[in-house]
Design a protein around this motif. Sequence first.
Motif, short mmCIF file in Angstrom:
data_model
loop_
_atom_site.label_atom_id
_atom_site.label_comp_id
_atom_site.label_asym_id
_atom_site.label_seq_id
_atom_site.Cartn_x
_atom_site.Cartn_y
_atom_site.Cartn_z
N SER A 55 88.27 53.97 9.14
CA SER A 55 87.40 54.20 7.98
C SER A 55 85.96 54.25 8.45
N ARG A 56 85.07 54.59 7.53
CA ARG A 56 83.64 54.59 7.83
C ARG A 56 83.09 53.19 7.59
N CYS A 57 82.25 52.74 8.51
CA CYS A 57 81.58 51.45 8.35
C CYS A 57 80.61 51.56 7.18
N LYS A 58 80.62 50.58 6.31
CA LYS A 58 79.73 50.59 5.14
C LYS A 58 78.29 50.24 5.51
N ILE A 59 78.07 49.73 6.73
CA ILE A 59 76.73 49.37 7.16
C ILE A 59 76.04 50.51 7.90
N CYS A 60 76.73 51.07 8.93
CA CYS A 60 76.08 52.09 9.77
C CYS A 60 76.65 53.49 9.57
N GLY A 61 77.80 53.62 8.92
CA GLY A 61 78.39 54.92 8.67
C GLY A 61 79.26 55.45 9.78
N SER A 62 79.36 54.75 10.90
CA SER A 62 80.18 55.20 12.02
C SER A 62 81.66 54.97 11.70
N LEU A 63 82.52 55.59 12.50
CA LEU A 63 83.95 55.33 12.33
C LEU A 63 84.29 53.98 12.93
N LYS A 64 85.22 53.29 12.28
CA LYS A 64 85.63 51.99 12.80
C LYS A 64 87.12 51.81 12.58
N SER A 65 87.69 51.00 13.44
CA SER A 65 89.08 50.60 13.28
C SER A 65 89.10 49.43 12.32
N ASN A 66 89.98 49.48 11.34
CA ASN A 66 90.07 48.40 10.37
C ASN A 66 90.51 47.08 11.00
N SER A 67 91.13 47.16 12.18
CA SER A 67 91.61 45.94 12.83
C SER A 67 90.57 45.33 13.78
N THR A 68 89.71 46.15 14.40
CA THR A 68 88.78 45.60 15.38
C THR A 68 87.33 45.59 14.92
N GLY A 69 87.01 46.26 13.86
CA GLY A 69 85.62 46.29 13.38
C GLY A 69 84.85 47.47 13.96
N CYS A 70 83.55 47.45 13.73
CA CYS A 70 82.68 48.58 14.09
C CYS A 70 82.01 48.34 15.44
N ASN A 71 82.29 49.22 16.40
CA ASN A 71 81.68 49.11 17.73
C ASN A 71 80.18 49.31 17.68
N ASN A 72 79.71 50.16 16.79
CA ASN A 72 78.28 50.45 16.69
C ASN A 72 77.51 49.24 16.17
N CYS A 73 77.99 48.59 15.14
CA CYS A 73 77.29 47.43 14.57
C CYS A 73 77.50 46.17 15.41
N GLU A 74 78.70 46.01 15.94
CA GLU A 74 79.05 44.77 16.61
C GLU A 74 78.90 44.85 18.12
N ASN A 75 78.07 45.77 18.60
CA ASN A 75 77.84 45.90 20.04
C ASN A 75 77.04 44.70 20.51
N ASN A 76 77.74 43.67 20.95
CA ASN A 76 77.08 42.44 21.37
C ASN A 76 76.72 42.44 22.85
N ASN A 77 77.19 43.43 23.60
CA ASN A 77 76.89 43.48 25.03
C ASN A 77 75.42 43.74 25.27
N GLU A 78 74.83 44.59 24.47
CA GLU A 78 73.42 44.93 24.63
C GLU A 78 72.74 44.89 23.28
N LYS A 79 71.54 44.36 23.27
CA LYS A 79 70.73 44.37 22.06
C LYS A 79 69.72 45.50 22.18
N TYR A 80 69.74 46.38 21.21
CA TYR A 80 68.83 47.51 21.23
C TYR A 80 67.72 47.30 20.21
N ASN A 81 66.63 48.02 20.40
CA ASN A 81 65.54 47.94 19.44
C ASN A 81 65.28 49.29 18.79
N LYS A 82 66.25 50.22 18.93
CA LYS A 82 66.12 51.57 18.37
C LYS A 82 67.35 51.91 17.54
N ILE A 83 67.11 52.68 16.49
CA ILE A 83 68.20 53.26 15.70
C ILE A 83 67.95 54.75 15.61
#
Length: 170
Positions: A55-83
Amino acid sequence: MQNISEIDELIKLISKLPGLGPKSAKRIVLQLINNREELIKPLAKNLADVYKNISRCKICGSLKSNSTGCNNCENNNEKYNKICVVENIADQWTIESSSIFKGYFHILGGTLSNSNSQRKEDLLLESLIERVKKNNIDEVILATSATVEGQTTAFYIQDSLKNINIKISK
């Protein structure tokens, strides 16, 4: 031509896909039918899985797996300061494949327009403003299309973010 309703309906559906017309759809359907076990069965299962689990993430609009969540929002490996703000997921994929942008994406789901039924409320504009505030974003890159609708949307976003101290690029 044989008039088999299931085949006619499948041709009609496939011809709705971008870049495919009725002739291409007929060739695809014939290929599917001629390779039933290798193509139709796994394709039907995969389509059902995608329908059920993606489905589409309701926060960022990217595609996400309903079982694992959104890779775009939950990217904890790196913190970015740009969108980077894009109109649709295909735009995100294009920019990602170029490897020129390192940051978060925000997929609006369309553009503002008077000519179609897209409404401001249908786009993830409020979510963008919330993300900018919440994630300490320094820069918003507006990568909307050069069409009138794309530029109108970019202007609206720019105007919506004017009271937040961030850099806005195009």
